[in-house]
Design a protein around this motif. Structure first.
Motif, PDB file in Angstrom:
ATOM      1  N   HIS A  45       0.868  -1.182   0.000  1.00 26.10           N
ATOM      2  CA  HIS A  45       0.000   0.000   0.000  1.00 26.10           C
ATOM      3  C   HIS A  45       0.905   1.233   0.000  1.00 26.10           C
ATOM      4  O   HIS A  45       1.658   1.457   0.973  1.00 26.10           O
ATOM      5  CB  HIS A  45      -0.886   0.005   1.251  1.00 26.10           C
ATOM      6  CG  HIS A  45      -1.785  -1.189   1.333  1.00 26.10           C
ATOM      7  ND1 HIS A  45      -2.821  -1.396   0.454  1.00 26.10           N
ATOM      8  CD2 HIS A  45      -1.793  -2.253   2.185  1.00 26.10           C
ATOM      9  CE1 HIS A  45      -3.438  -2.531   0.746  1.00 26.10           C
ATOM     10  NE2 HIS A  45      -2.826  -3.075   1.799  1.00 26.10           N
ATOM     11  N   GLU A  47       1.571   4.465   0.762  1.00 29.65           N
ATOM     12  CA  GLU A  47       1.223   5.637   1.585  1.00 29.65           C
ATOM     13  C   GLU A  47       2.441   5.961   2.446  1.00 29.65           C
ATOM     14  O   GLU A  47       3.497   5.332   2.298  1.00 29.65           O
ATOM     15  CB  GLU A  47      -0.084   5.386   2.350  1.00 29.65           C
ATOM     16  CG  GLU A  47      -0.148   4.094   3.145  1.00 29.65           C
ATOM     17  CD  GLU A  47       0.252   4.304   4.580  1.00 29.65           C
ATOM     18  OE1 GLU A  47       0.551   5.453   4.969  1.00 29.65           O
ATOM     19  OE2 GLU A  47       0.289   3.315   5.318  1.00 29.65           O
ATOM     20  N   LYS A  49       3.733   5.613   5.499  1.00 33.93           N
ATOM     21  CA  LYS A  49       4.557   4.689   6.298  1.00 33.93           C
ATOM     22  C   LYS A  49       5.354   3.755   5.394  1.00 33.93           C
ATOM     23  O   LYS A  49       6.510   3.422   5.673  1.00 33.93           O
ATOM     24  CB  LYS A  49       3.674   3.845   7.237  1.00 33.93           C
ATOM     25  CG  LYS A  49       3.171   4.546   8.456  1.00 33.93           C
ATOM     26  CD  LYS A  49       1.836   5.188   8.249  1.00 33.93           C
ATOM     27  CE  LYS A  49       0.717   4.200   8.278  1.00 33.93           C
ATOM     28  NZ  LYS A  49      -0.612   4.832   8.027  1.00 33.93           N
ATOM     29  N   THR A  50       4.702   3.357   4.292  1.00 37.30           N
ATOM     30  CA  THR A  50       5.400   2.495   3.338  1.00 37.30           C
ATOM     31  C   THR A  50       6.589   3.243   2.742  1.00 37.30           C
ATOM     32  O   THR A  50       7.648   2.649   2.501  1.00 37.30           O
ATOM     33  CB  THR A  50       4.417   2.059   2.227  1.00 37.30           C
ATOM     34  OG1 THR A  50       3.223   1.589   2.862  1.00 37.30           O
ATOM     35  CG2 THR A  50       5.004   0.979   1.359  1.00 37.30           C
ATOM     36  N   ASP A 118       2.290  -7.447  -0.221  1.00 32.99           N
ATOM     37  CA  ASP A 118       1.196  -7.381   0.754  1.00 32.99           C
ATOM     38  C   ASP A 118      -0.006  -7.962   0.021  1.00 32.99           C
ATOM     39  O   ASP A 118      -0.708  -7.251  -0.698  1.00 32.99           O
ATOM     40  CB  ASP A 118       0.954  -5.922   1.164  1.00 32.99           C
ATOM     41  CG  ASP A 118      -0.060  -5.789   2.294  1.00 32.99           C
ATOM     42  OD1 ASP A 118      -0.964  -6.636   2.361  1.00 32.99           O
ATOM     43  OD2 ASP A 118       0.055  -4.843   3.091  1.00 32.99           O
ATOM     44  N   GLU A 143       3.543  -9.540   3.830  1.00 33.55           N
ATOM     45  CA  GLU A 143       3.085  -8.669   4.909  1.00 33.55           C
ATOM     46  C   GLU A 143       1.798  -9.126   5.596  1.00 33.55           C
ATOM     47  O   GLU A 143       1.598  -8.866   6.772  1.00 33.55           O
ATOM     48  CB  GLU A 143       2.872  -7.262   4.310  1.00 33.55           C
ATOM     49  CG  GLU A 143       2.181  -6.235   5.182  1.00 33.55           C
ATOM     50  CD  GLU A 143       3.080  -5.657   6.259  1.00 33.55           C
ATOM     51  OE1 GLU A 143       4.297  -5.908   6.248  1.00 33.55           O
ATOM     52  OE2 GLU A 143       2.539  -4.941   7.122  1.00 33.55           O
ATOM     53  N   ASN A 332      -9.913   0.700   5.761  1.00 29.84           N
ATOM     54  CA  ASN A 332      -8.932   1.544   6.474  1.00 29.84           C
ATOM     55  C   ASN A 332      -7.978   2.246   5.508  1.00 29.84           C
ATOM     56  O   ASN A 332      -7.505   3.346   5.788  1.00 29.84           O
ATOM     57  CB  ASN A 332      -8.142   0.719   7.506  1.00 29.84           C
ATOM     58  CG  ASN A 332      -7.494  -0.501   6.914  1.00 29.84           C
ATOM     59  OD1 ASN A 332      -7.831  -0.927   5.813  1.00 29.84           O
ATOM     60  ND2 ASN A 332      -6.556  -1.068   7.632  1.00 29.84           N
ATOM     61  N   LEU A 333      -7.741   1.626   4.349  1.00 31.26           N
ATOM     62  CA  LEU A 333      -6.821   2.232   3.382  1.00 31.26           C
ATOM     63  C   LEU A 333      -7.556   2.896   2.221  1.00 31.26           C
ATOM     64  O   LEU A 333      -7.089   3.893   1.680  1.00 31.26           O
ATOM     65  CB  LEU A 333      -5.841   1.185   2.868  1.00 31.26           C
ATOM     66  CG  LEU A 333      -4.726   0.889   3.867  1.00 31.26           C
ATOM     67  CD1 LEU A 333      -4.360  -0.570   3.864  1.00 31.26           C
ATOM     68  CD2 LEU A 333      -3.502   1.749   3.602  1.00 31.26           C
ATOM     69  N   GLY A 338      -4.785   4.125   6.509  1.00 31.71           N
ATOM     70  CA  GLY A 338      -4.175   2.864   6.924  1.00 31.71           C
ATOM     71  C   GLY A 338      -3.920   2.850   8.425  1.00 31.71           C
ATOM     72  O   GLY A 338      -4.383   3.724   9.165  1.00 31.71           O
ATOM     73  N   HIS A 339      -3.140   1.870   8.841  1.00 27.84           N
ATOM     74  CA  HIS A 339      -2.900   1.698  10.281  1.00 27.84           C
ATOM     75  C   HIS A 339      -2.152   2.892  10.875  1.00 27.84           C
ATOM     76  O   HIS A 339      -1.397   3.582  10.172  1.00 27.84           O
ATOM     77  CB  HIS A 339      -2.042   0.458  10.529  1.00 27.84           C
ATOM     78  CG  HIS A 339      -2.739  -0.830  10.241  1.00 27.84           C
ATOM     79  ND1 HIS A 339      -4.088  -0.938  10.075  1.00 27.84           N
ATOM     80  CD2 HIS A 339      -2.246  -2.081  10.107  1.00 27.84           C
ATOM     81  CE1 HIS A 339      -4.407  -2.190   9.854  1.00 27.84           C
ATOM     82  NE2 HIS A 339      -3.299  -2.911   9.854  1.00 27.84           N
ATOM     83  N   MET A 344       2.769   0.562  12.354  1.00 27.65           N
ATOM     84  CA  MET A 344       3.509   0.209  11.130  1.00 27.65           C
ATOM     85  C   MET A 344       5.020   0.303  11.357  1.00 27.65           C
ATOM     86  O   MET A 344       5.798  -0.325  10.631  1.00 27.65           O
ATOM     87  CB  MET A 344       3.089   1.096   9.957  1.00 27.65           C
ATOM     88  CG  MET A 344       1.652   0.890   9.478  1.00 27.65           C
ATOM     89  SD  MET A 344       1.123  -0.816   9.241  1.00 27.65           S
ATOM     90  CE  MET A 344       2.132  -1.338   7.869  1.00 27.65           C
ATOM     91  N   PHE A 348       6.997  -2.692   9.718  1.00 25.57           N
ATOM     92  CA  PHE A 348       7.992  -2.426   8.681  1.00 25.57           C
ATOM     93  C   PHE A 348       9.426  -2.590   9.194  1.00 25.57           C
ATOM     94  O   PHE A 348      10.336  -2.841   8.400  1.00 25.57           O
ATOM     95  CB  PHE A 348       7.743  -1.057   8.051  1.00 25.57           C
ATOM     96  CG  PHE A 348       6.552  -1.049   7.105  1.00 25.57           C
ATOM     97  CD1 PHE A 348       6.063  -2.232   6.575  1.00 25.57           C
ATOM     98  CD2 PHE A 348       5.929   0.144   6.746  1.00 25.57           C
ATOM     99  CE1 PHE A 348       4.977  -2.246   5.697  1.00 25.57           C
ATOM    100  CE2 PHE A 348       4.849   0.146   5.861  1.00 25.57           C
ATOM    101  CZ  PHE A 348       4.374  -1.050   5.343  1.00 25.57           C
TER     102      PHE A 348
HETATM  103  N1  ADE Z   1      -0.077   0.970   5.550  1.00 24.93           N
HETATM  104  C1  ADE Z   1       0.833   0.363   4.777  1.00 24.93           C
HETATM  105  N2  ADE Z   1       0.596  -0.951   4.706  1.00 24.93           N
HETATM  106  C2  ADE Z   1      -0.505  -1.174   5.454  1.00 24.93           C
HETATM  107  C3  ADE Z   1      -1.249  -2.337   5.768  1.00 24.93           C
HETATM  108  N3  ADE Z   1      -0.932  -3.543   5.323  1.00 24.93           N
HETATM  109  N4  ADE Z   1      -2.341  -2.193   6.559  1.00 24.93           N
HETATM  110  C4  ADE Z   1      -2.685  -0.973   6.998  1.00 24.93           C
HETATM  111  N5  ADE Z   1      -2.019   0.137   6.759  1.00 24.93           N
HETATM  112  C5  ADE Z   1      -0.932   0.056   5.982  1.00 24.93           C
END
Ligand code: ADE
Length: 410
Positions: A45, A47, A49-50, A118, A143, A332-333, A338-339, A344, A348
């Motif tokens: 995903h 975003e 955090k990735t 993922d 993931e 959520n995404l 997302g989380h 994360m 990660f």
């Molecule tokens: N952000 C990046 N990867 C995610 C995931 N697998 N679930 C939720 N938020 C995310």
């Protein structure tokens, strides 16, 4: 007005500030150039955090190519910010299925020797259509629960042709990401999208795995009457003893105000259930694929469909209205960010350390699906505690002897 790339940069900066565990790993990677000479292909995903994971891998000297793992989860400003820093990023929000696989192929054209998935679409594509890449691949990381199930099924059929680490199955992943991450982010997606109150509503959670447990817990905290549906008798019993009502979907369909699927399976909510639902019922999915709510059947039943609010489709059928969030894609995404970042950070950190592990040990591993090495799981937990300022006790030598001995009785 900030340009898109600037907005993406700021999102990444905010995430990075709150991801100290992966920050620590990045320092080490940067110093040792741990991943130098390797090419990492990713379908995650895309975003903020990735992006922090991507820059960590790049800081370790890897060449990174990335695309999305869901057509609706990509944040285009983050994708643009990644491109501006020289990362090969092919993700696009709202891409068609054809564009999605074209982007997967574009990543594979870099001939990665390590992949991160993922949902396992990258690995599946390699095995189905890009077999020529297999000999160069040292190994991979996965993931999410759905991806791990897919890979275990592949391996059981003798189809998996390189080793894969099930990052999802690290304790510092699923106990936090799947439970507290989904618990907060799926509810956040529903709340921010609908602007409706949770308190007093019948919230039906399909599936009581770690994600289901998380959302049930958080929905209860918001004052919902939580109902759980399950097919597994032990999980159903656990849900009951955690204080929730447990019943078949056919029963809960009649009384639910909000439905959230977390099972990873198909056809959890189908036409039989749509028929029974109250007007105004809201349907959302937190599972990896958009297969849990049968939207084809809902479309066939509907006499009118309109987007009534961003990310909410209103279906009119049989004299009532049902609402589907984020096109039944993971709520959520598709409708949120997302989380939470701190969660994360751990997921990660596991990914980054497992990539290093694969590079160092992958050559010696047979094809198959592997658990995250315990040292990695424990390191992530220790670092997280350190950055949270939490100290814990240590066993004395005498205690160690006691717990590892068998002579002591009554
Ligand atoms: N952000 C990046 N990867 C995610 C995931 N697998 N679930 C939720 N938020 C995310």
């Amino acid at each position: 007005m900030k340009s898109d790339a600037r907005q993406g940069d700021l999102k990444i900066e905010w995430a990075r500030e709150h991801m100290p565990v992966i920050g620590e790993i990045r320092k080490q990677f940067e110093k040792d150039k741990t991943l130098k000479g390797h090419t990492i292909g990713m379908a995650l995903h895309v975003e903020a955090k990735t992006a922090v994971l991507v820059e960590t891998l790049a800081a370790g000297g890897a060449k990174v190519a990335i695309t999305g793992c869901n057509p609706l989860s990509t944040q285009d400003d983050v994708a643009l910010a990644l491109r501006k820093r020289g990362i090969q990023c092919y993700a696009k929000h709202g891409c068609s299925t054809e564009e999605y696989y074209r982007a997967i192929d574009a990543v594979l054209n870099y001939r990665p020797d390590v992949t991160i998935d993922d949902g396992a679409d990258l690995i599946f594509r390699i095995h189905a259509d890009r077999k020529e890449l297999i000999p160069e691949i040292i190994g991979a990381c996965e993931e999410t629960t759905t991806g791990v199930h897919r890979l275990k099924a592949m391996h059981a059929d003798g189809a998996l042709k390189f080793p894969v680490i099930a990052v999802n199955d690290a304790k510092t992943k699923y106990l936090f990401d799947n439970r507290y991450g989904t618990g907060q982010s799926a509810l956040d997606g529903i709340i921010r999208t609908t602007n409706l109150l949770i308190a007093g509503k019948n919230v039906v959670i399909a599936g009581y795995g770690w994600c289901g447990r998380g959302v049930a817990m958080r929905a209860k905290g918001h004052g919902a009457n939580v109902i759980v549906t399950e097919v597994d008798s032990v999980k159903a019993l656990e849900a009951r003893m955690d204080g929730y009502r447990v019943m078949p979907m056919e029963e809960s369909a009649k009384i639910g105000d909000i439905f959230l699927t977390t099972t990873g399976n198909i056809d959890i909510i189908t036409k039989e259930h749509f028929k029974l639902m109250k007007s105004g019922a809201i349907l959302a999915n937190a599972g990896h694929f958009n297969v849990e709510i049968n939207l084809n059947q809902l479309m066939e039943m509907a006499t009118n469909i309109k987007e009534i609010r961003t990310n909410i489709d209103e279906y009119v059928l049989e004299g009532k209205k049902l609402y589907v969030l984020g096109k039944g894609r993971l709520v959520n995404l598709a409708t949120g960010d997302g989380h939470p970042v701190e969660v994360m950070d751990m997921s990660f950190a596991n990914q980054a350390l497992c990539v290093k592990y694969i590079i160092e040990h992958g050559g010696a591993l047979e094809n198959g699906v592997y658990n995250v090495p315990q040292e990695i799981d424990e390191l992530v937990a220790r670092l997280k505690l350190k950055f949270m300022g939490v100290q814990i006790d240590e066993m004395s030598e005498e205690q160690k002897r006691y717990v590892s001995g068998w002579e002591h009785g009554t």
